[in-house]
Design a protein around this motif. Structure first.
Motif, PDB file in Angstrom:
ATOM      1  N   ALA A  68      67.022  28.222  71.427  1.00  0.00           N
ATOM      2  CA  ALA A  68      67.666  27.132  72.168  1.00  0.00           C
ATOM      3  C   ALA A  68      66.655  26.429  73.070  1.00  0.00           C
ATOM      4  O   ALA A  68      66.647  25.195  73.169  1.00  0.00           O
ATOM      5  N   TYR A  69      65.790  27.191  73.711  1.00  0.00           N
ATOM      6  CA  TYR A  69      64.772  26.590  74.581  1.00  0.00           C
ATOM      7  C   TYR A  69      63.815  25.721  73.772  1.00  0.00           C
ATOM      8  O   TYR A  69      63.465  24.613  74.192  1.00  0.00           O
ATOM      9  N   ASN A  71      64.426  24.205  70.950  1.00  0.00           N
ATOM     10  CA  ASN A  71      65.119  23.056  70.366  1.00  0.00           C
ATOM     11  C   ASN A  71      65.793  22.164  71.392  1.00  0.00           C
ATOM     12  O   ASN A  71      66.353  21.136  71.029  1.00  0.00           O
ATOM     13  N   TRP A  72      65.784  22.539  72.644  1.00  0.00           N
ATOM     14  CA  TRP A  72      66.531  21.834  73.681  1.00  0.00           C
ATOM     15  C   TRP A  72      66.282  20.321  73.706  1.00  0.00           C
ATOM     16  O   TRP A  72      67.249  19.546  73.772  1.00  0.00           O
ATOM     17  N   LEU A  75      68.290  18.439  71.012  1.00  0.00           N
ATOM     18  CA  LEU A  75      69.736  18.622  70.954  1.00  0.00           C
ATOM     19  C   LEU A  75      70.459  17.522  71.713  1.00  0.00           C
ATOM     20  O   LEU A  75      69.976  17.022  72.722  1.00  0.00           O
ATOM     21  N   ASP A  76      71.663  17.209  71.227  1.00  0.00           N
ATOM     22  CA  ASP A  76      72.516  16.296  71.977  1.00  0.00           C
ATOM     23  C   ASP A  76      73.406  17.120  72.904  1.00  0.00           C
ATOM     24  O   ASP A  76      73.313  18.351  72.946  1.00  0.00           O
ATOM     25  N   ARG A  80      73.875  21.313  73.061  1.00  0.00           N
ATOM     26  CA  ARG A  80      73.423  22.085  74.218  1.00  0.00           C
ATOM     27  C   ARG A  80      74.554  22.946  74.776  1.00  0.00           C
ATOM     28  O   ARG A  80      74.355  24.122  75.090  1.00  0.00           O
ATOM     29  N   ARG A  83      75.258  25.992  72.526  1.00  0.00           N
ATOM     30  CA  ARG A  83      74.272  27.061  72.677  1.00  0.00           C
ATOM     31  C   ARG A  83      74.435  27.807  73.992  1.00  0.00           C
ATOM     32  O   ARG A  83      74.284  29.022  74.056  1.00  0.00           O
ATOM     33  N   LEU A  84      74.745  27.078  75.053  1.00  0.00           N
ATOM     34  CA  LEU A  84      74.972  27.742  76.338  1.00  0.00           C
ATOM     35  C   LEU A  84      76.207  28.628  76.302  1.00  0.00           C
ATOM     36  O   LEU A  84      76.188  29.747  76.829  1.00  0.00           O
TER      37      LEU A  84
END
Length: 102
Positions: A68-69, A71-72, A75-76, A80, A83-84
């Motif tokens: 996630a970090y 690809n952050w 991401l739209d 985001r 993932r969070l």
């Protein structure tokens, strides 16, 4: 002349540089290897008890956080948030398994 990639400094650039080799290794693996690894960690997390189960789920959470970090920036908003939420659910479940709630 410097490119924008050469001028990048800071934590994100350092993480991206250090992650390049492991990401290439993961990309070269057959897809089934990663699928089996994720499934095995899920089985440990669901069938295990105590901190052993929590460790399996936390390893998955750490991998998700790492990806996630990385690809952050691409991401739209909904990506985001998803993932969070997934990360929060995994960490919450791991903590619950660790203290014996689940």
């Amino acid at each position: 002349m410097e490119t924008s990639d050469e001028r990048r400094t800071g934590l994100r650039a350092a993480v991206e540089r250090r992650s390049a080799a492991p990401v290439v290794v993961l990309h070269r693996l057959p897809r089934w290897v990663l699928l089996v690894a994720v499934f095995a960690l899920l089985v440990v997390g669901m069938a295990g008890t105590g901190w052993v189960a929590a460790a399996g789920v936390l390893v998955l959470a750490a991998a998700l956080a790492w990806f996630a970090y990385l690809n952050w920036p691409a991401l739209d908003g909904p990506g985001r948030i998803l993932r969070l939420v997934a990360l929060a659910v995994l960490v919450g479940f791991a903590l619950g398994r660790g203290i014996g709630r689940f």
